[in-house]
Write an enzyme that holds these catalytic residues in place. Structure first.
Site, mmCIF file in Angstrom:
data_model
loop_
_atom_site.group_PDB
_atom_site.id
_atom_site.type_symbol
_atom_site.label_atom_id
_atom_site.label_comp_id
_atom_site.label_asym_id
_atom_site.label_seq_id
_atom_site.Cartn_x
_atom_site.Cartn_y
_atom_site.Cartn_z
ATOM 1 N N ASN A 11 0.839 -1.194 0.000
ATOM 2 C CA ASN A 11 0.000 0.000 0.000
ATOM 3 C C ASN A 11 0.883 1.256 0.000
ATOM 4 O OD1 ASN A 11 0.593 -0.799 2.702
ATOM 5 N ND2 ASN A 11 -1.108 0.348 3.530
ATOM 6 N N ILE A 12 0.373 2.264 -0.683
ATOM 7 C CA ILE A 12 1.109 3.524 -0.845
ATOM 8 C C ILE A 12 0.137 4.648 -0.491
ATOM 9 C CG2 ILE A 12 2.409 4.996 -2.439
ATOM 10 C CD1 ILE A 12 2.786 2.419 -4.209
ATOM 11 N N GLU A 13 0.333 5.229 0.687
ATOM 12 C CA GLU A 13 -0.604 6.253 1.156
ATOM 13 C C GLU A 13 -0.188 7.635 0.682
ATOM 14 O OE1 GLU A 13 -1.141 5.593 5.393
ATOM 15 O OE2 GLU A 13 -2.314 3.793 4.939
ATOM 16 N N GLU A 52 -2.910 -4.670 -3.103
ATOM 17 C CA GLU A 52 -3.389 -5.588 -4.145
ATOM 18 C C GLU A 52 -3.420 -4.900 -5.505
ATOM 19 O OE1 GLU A 52 -4.668 -4.779 -1.253
ATOM 20 O OE2 GLU A 52 -5.854 -6.387 -0.361
ATOM 21 N N CYS A 72 -10.073 -5.113 0.333
ATOM 22 C CA CYS A 72 -11.213 -4.188 0.278
ATOM 23 C C CYS A 72 -12.045 -4.459 -0.973
ATOM 24 C CB CYS A 72 -10.737 -2.739 0.309
ATOM 25 S SG CYS A 72 -10.154 -2.107 -1.284
ATOM 26 N N CYS A 95 -10.504 -3.482 -4.394
ATOM 27 C CA CYS A 95 -9.489 -4.424 -4.898
ATOM 28 C C CYS A 95 -10.131 -5.705 -5.413
ATOM 29 C CB CYS A 95 -8.454 -4.721 -3.816
ATOM 30 S SG CYS A 95 -7.383 -3.299 -3.544
#
Ligand code: THU
Length: 145
Positions: A42-44, A55, A91, A94
């Site tokens: 994940n890349i916030e 994903e 989620c 995804c």
């Protein structure tokens, strides 16, 4: 590639997670039908909404490199300071993104933890029942299955 091996790829991917806001670090490993693995984390983002899940990072890497045929994805996630990881489900966005490229009845979704003996395995259709996908757009003249 075994399910356990794919989970350990996801654990490696999780090390790259950029999650300074949620502190929820996620890793994914997407397996192509010919045995290649694409990792994603994940890349916030400070503006929150541009955040990308692990994903979809893996999926977009794969598709952008020309791969579109997949057999499984392993996912691991939890607080970035957690001593042990529980199951982390993907989620809805995804699930939908994956549904575009896979046969939901056979594509495996492997939810792993840091314990190789503790994982849950589903097929995508169990997690996205009655999913909307490319076949629902087959009325379009230019649609090609
Ligand atoms: N996240 C994922 O990477 N995958 C999921 O399926 C669920 C959520 C990320 C997004 C965000 O960076 C953090 O987890 C908290 O929602």
């Amino acid at each position: 590639m075994t399910d356990k091996e794919l989970v350990s790829e996801a654990l490696e991917a999780r090390k790259m997670a950029y999650a300074p806001y949620s502190h929820h670090a996620v890793g994914a490993a997407l397996l192509t039908k010919d045995g290649k693995v694409y990792r994603g984390c994940n890349i916030e983002n400070a503006a929150y909404t541009p955040t990308n899940c692990a994903e979809r990072t893996a999926l977009f890497k794969a598709v952008s490199e020309g791969d579109r045929e997949f057999s499984a994805i392993a996912i691991v996630g939890g607080p970035d300071n957690a001593e042990h990881l529980g199951i982390c489900a993907p989620c809805g966005v995804c699930r939908q993104a994956l549904n575009e490229f896979v046969d939901a009845k056979t594509f495996k979704v492997i939810l792993g933890t840091d314990d190789p003996e503790n994982m849950k395995v589903f097929v995508l259709s169990e997690l996205l029942p009655l999913g909307f996908g490319p076949h629902d757009m087959a009325f379009l003249e230019d649609y090609k299955a």
